[in-house]
Scaffold this active site. Structure first.
Site: not given
Length: 656
Positions: A407, A451, A467
Site C-alpha cells: 500500500c 495501511h 485509496d
C-alpha cells in the site's frame, strides 16, 4: 536486645525447601525484566542455601553476608544511577532477598523470608497485569503458604495434601481480598501505570513512510487497538483509522514535517459514529481515530490533517471515547497547506511527463484522479506482500519497472503523480478495517491492518480520500488483509486448504476471540478499575456515602464467619482418622459420647458393655484402627475401605 533463636528442625528444613522453591518461582516472571546478573545472583544464592541444608556446605559468616549485600547495592546503583523507581527498586529487592536466604537459621527468619517472597510477587505486577500472570502468582502464593505450613506441622503430610490445604487457606482469603479491592479507596492512578522506560520503544506504526515500512507490519498479528461501536458498525470500506498525515518528502521517505493545531471546523454529512477505543502501548503520542473525529479527548489535541495527538506518550493501555463523521466536507484550504500539498518531490522526467499528459487531457482535478486510478487498473500492477527492493528513485522504478508493491508504494506513487499534475495531495497512514470479535462485540485492529492512502483536494468537497490500493486489490479494502494473506498462502501451497485444516483454523479463531475477550474483561474490571470507575460502581449500588462502613462491616463479617467456622470441630485430615471419627460420631448419636481424654480401647470397652449384642463388631473395628494407627503396618486402601464398611454396618440404636 538480642532475640532467642531456636534452630530449624529437620522437619522444618523441609518447609524451608518449599520456600526456596517458591522463591525460584516468584523470580521467574521477573527474569526477562531484570539485569542478568541480578537473576544469576538470586539463583546462585538459593543454590548455596540449598547446599547448606542438603550437602552440608559451609554457611557464610555475618561479615560475608554484609559484603554480599553491599556489593549488590553498589551494582544496582551503578546500573541505574539511583535507588528510586521501579526497576532499581525491584532489582535491589531481588538481590537483598537472595542474600537473606543465607541466614535462614530459625523459624522467624523463614517466615520473614516468606513475606519477602510475597513482595517479589507484587513487584511482578508492576510489569505484567495479565490474567495468566495473576493465576501464576496465585499458584506461587499457594506454594509459599504450603512451605509456611510445613514449618508448623505436628505430623508430616503428603505434598499433595499440604498443597491442597494451602490452596484452601488462600481460597478462604479471596472474599476478603475482593471486598477490599472493590471498596477500598482507589489511588488516582494505579502503581503499574508508572512509566516504563525499557518499553518506551515499542513496535508498531512509524511516524514516517518509506518503501517496506508498512509491509513489515503485516507479519505481526499483535493487537494495535480494540474498538467498540455504540451503534451499527460502519462498513469495512469506511473504517479508515487515521494516525499520521504526511506532507513532506524527499522522493523516498514521507514525513509529517511541521505540525500545527487544526481548526475544528468541518461540515458533517450524515449521523456521527460513536465508539470507544482501547489503544495498546505504542511509545508514541498519536491516537487512532475514525475519519473524521469531532472533539479531542482529554489531554489530547487535534493537529493539522485532523489527527489526534496526546501530550504524553502512550506507554500503557489508553481508553478514550470519540465521535466521528465518516461522511464530511472539510473547510477552505489554507495557503500554507496548499503550498505543502503541491510541493513536487524529486522524481524522474517520465513520471512528470505521465502526470502532464493527464493534466492536458483533463477538464478538472477530478479527471486527473480518475485517469491515475484507471492507469493503475489497466496496467500490469500487482498488489504483493513481498515487493522487490527499490533504488534511489522508488516511484519511477515502481511505476515503470517492477509494478509490484504494497500500500505504501501505491500511496507514494499516486501522491507524487497528483502533485506533479497540480493536484493538492497528502499521504495518510493508519489502519484500515479490523477483525470483528463476536464474543465481545468489538473490533480488533491489528498491526497487520496498517495501511497507507492519500487525500486530494477537490473543490467544493475539500479533502477527499483516494485509496489507490483499492484500484489494484479491492479485496484488501473490502475484505481486509486476511483475504490477501490467505490467497498468498494457498498459492504457495499449490492446492486449496483441506476441510480439516479450515475447521481447525475456525476453532483456533474462536479460541483466540474468547481469550482476547477474557483479557479485555480482565483489564476493564481489574487493571483499569480506577477512582472514577469505583465511584460509578458505588453510585450504582447506592454505597458511595457508606462505602467505608460497608467495608468495615464486611471485613468484620468475614472474620466472624471464619472464626465461627474455625471454632467448629473439624474432621481429621487423614483417611483413617476420618473413618474413626465417623465411628465415634455414630456412637455419640446413640447416646455414648467419647470423653476427650478417653483412648480407643477404653471407649470400646464402654461401648461393648452398653451394647453387648454388638461387642464383636465394636472390638473388630477398634482392633483394626489401633493396629493401623499405632502399629508398624500401614493401612492399604482396601483395608481402609473394609474398615469404613464395618463402621457403616455397625447397628446401634439412636438415642431418643
Amino acid at each position: 536486645m538480642s532475640r532467642s533463636t531456636v534452630p530449624l528442625t529437620p522437619v522444618q528444613r523441609q518447609g524451608l525447601a518449599w520456600l526456596l522453591l517458591g522463591g525460584a518461582a516468584a523470580l521467574l516472571p521477573l527474569g526477562r525484566e531484570l539485569p542478568w546478573w541480578a537473576v544469576a545472583a538470586f539463583a546462585g544464592l538459593l543454590c548455596w542455601r540449598l547446599g547448606i541444608d542438603r550437602r552440608g556446605w559451609p554457611a557464610p559468616g555475618r561479615l560475608l553476608r554484609v559484603a554480599l549485600a553491599a556489593f549488590g547495592v553498589a551494582l544496582v546503583y551503578a546500573r541505574y544511577g539511583s535507588f528510586l523507581g521501579r526497576d532499581p527498586g525491584i532489582a535491589l529487592l531481588v538481590w537483598l532477598t537472595g542474600t537473606k536466604a543465607l541466614e535462614l537459621t530459625d523459624e522467624r527468619d523463614a517466615m520473614l523470608w516468606a513475606f519477602l517472597l510475597f513482595l517479589l510477587l507484587l513487584g511482578g505486577f508492576l510489569y505484567d497485569q495479565s490474567p495468566l500472570h495473576a493465576f501464576y502468582a496465585l499458584v506461587v502464593v499457594v506454594l509459599v503458604v504450603a512451605g509456611m505450613m510445613r514449618l508448623h506441622e505436628d505430623r508430616p503430610l503428603t505434598p499433595v495434601a499440604r498443597f491442597r490445604y494451602a490452596a484452601v487457606v488462600v481460597v478462604q482469603a479471596l472474599p476478603l481480598m475482593l471486598l477490599m479491592y472493590v471498596l477500598f479507596p482507589r489511588l488516582p492512578a494505579p502503581l503499574w501505570s508508572l512509566p516504563n522506560p525499557s518499553r518506551a520503544a515499542l513496535t508498531g506504526m512509524s511516524d514516517e513512510m518509506r518503501p517496506g515500512s508498512i509491509g513489515e507490519l503485516v507479519a505481526s498479528g499483535a493487537i494495535a487497538f480494540r474498538v467498540h461501536f455504540d451503534g451499527a458498525r460502519p462498513a469495512t470500506t469506511d473504517r479508515y483509522w487515521r494516525v499520521r498525515v504526511l506532507w513532506d518528502t524527499d522522493g523516498r521517505v514521507w514525513r509529517t514535517g511541521a505540525s500545527y493545531d487544526e481548526s475544528p471546523g468541518f461540515e458533517p454529512l450524515g449521523d456521527p459514529v460513536a465508539y470507544r477505543v482501547m489503544l495498546e502501548p505504542t511509545g508514541k503520542t498519536w491516537l487512532p481515530a475514525l475519519d473524521m473525529p469531532v472533539i479531542a479527548p482529554a489531554n489530547t489535541r487535534i493537529r493539522s490533517g485532523r489527527v489526534l495527538e496526546r501530550h504524553q506518550p502512550v506507554n500503557e493501555r489508553v481508553v478514550y471515547v470519540l465521535r466521528s463523521h465518516p461522511r464530511h466536507r472539510t473547510g477552505p484550504l489554507p495557503a500554507w497547506e496548499r503550498r505543502r500539498a503541491l510541493a513536487v518531490p524529486p522524481t524522474s522526467e517520465r513520471v512528470r511527463a505521465l502526470a502532464r499528459s493527464w493534466r492536458q487531457a483533463a477538464e478538472g482535478d477530478d479527471d486527473v484522479v480518475r485517469a491515475a486510478l484507471q492507469y493503475f487498473r489497466k496496467e500490469s500492477f500487482r498488489y504483493t506482500l513481498s515487493p522487490p527492493r527499490l533504488g534511489d528513485d522508488p516511484v519511477d522504478e515502481f511505476l515503470f519497472e517492477t509494478r509490484r508493491g504494497f500500500c505504501e508504494h501505491y500511496a507514494a506513487a499516486f501522491a507524487t503523480l497528483m502533485r506533479a499534475a497540480g493536484v493538492a495531495t497528502r499521504v495518510v497512514i493508519g489502519y484500515q478495517g479490523g477483525l470483528y470479535n463476536p464474543t465481545g462485540d468489538y473490533d480488533m485492529v491489528r498491526q497487520s491492518d496498517a495501511h497507507a492512502w492519500t487525500e486530494v483536494w477537490l473543490a467544493p468537497r475539500g479533502w477527499v480520500r483516494v485509496d489507490a490500493t483499492a484500484a489494484v486489490a479491492p479485496e484488501r479494502v473490502e475484505q481486509g488483509i486476511e483475504s490477501v494473506v490467505a490467497e498468498g498462502a494457498e498459492a504457495r501451497a499449490g492446492e486449496p486448504a483441506r476441510f480439516e485444516a479450515r475447521w481447525l483454523a475456525r476453532a483456533w479463531q474462536r479460541a483466540r476471540f474468547t481469550w482476547d475477550y477474557v483479557n479485555l474483561s480482565w483489564f476493564y474490571w481489574v487493571k483499569d478499575y480506577d477512582e472514577n470507575r469505583q465511584t460509578r460502581l458505588l453510585d450504582r449500588l447506592g454505597l458511595r456515602d457508606s462505602a467505608g462502613l460497608v467495608l468495615v462491616a464486611g471485613v468484620m463479617g468475614l472474620v466472624l464467619a471464619y472464626a465461627l467456622g474455625a471454632g467448629r470441630r473439624r474432621r481429621p485430615g487423614d483417611p483413617l482418622a476420618r473413618i474413626y471419627d465417623r465411628y465415634c460420631r455414630k456412637l455419640a448419636r446413640a447416646g455414648l459420647a467419647r470423653d476427650p481424654h478417653e483412648g480407643p480401647l477404653d471407649y470400646a470397652r464402654r461401648a461393648a458393655a452398653r451394647w453387648p449384642e454388638q461387642r464383636a463388631a465394636i472390638v473388630a473395628i477398634t482392633s483394626r484402627y489401633v493396629s493401623f494407627r499405632y502399629g508398624s503396618a500401614q493401612a492399604s486402601p482396601r483395608e481402609r475401605t473394609a474398615l469404613a464398611r464395618a463402621v457403616r454396618r455397625l447397628a446401634v440404636p439412636r438415642a431418643r
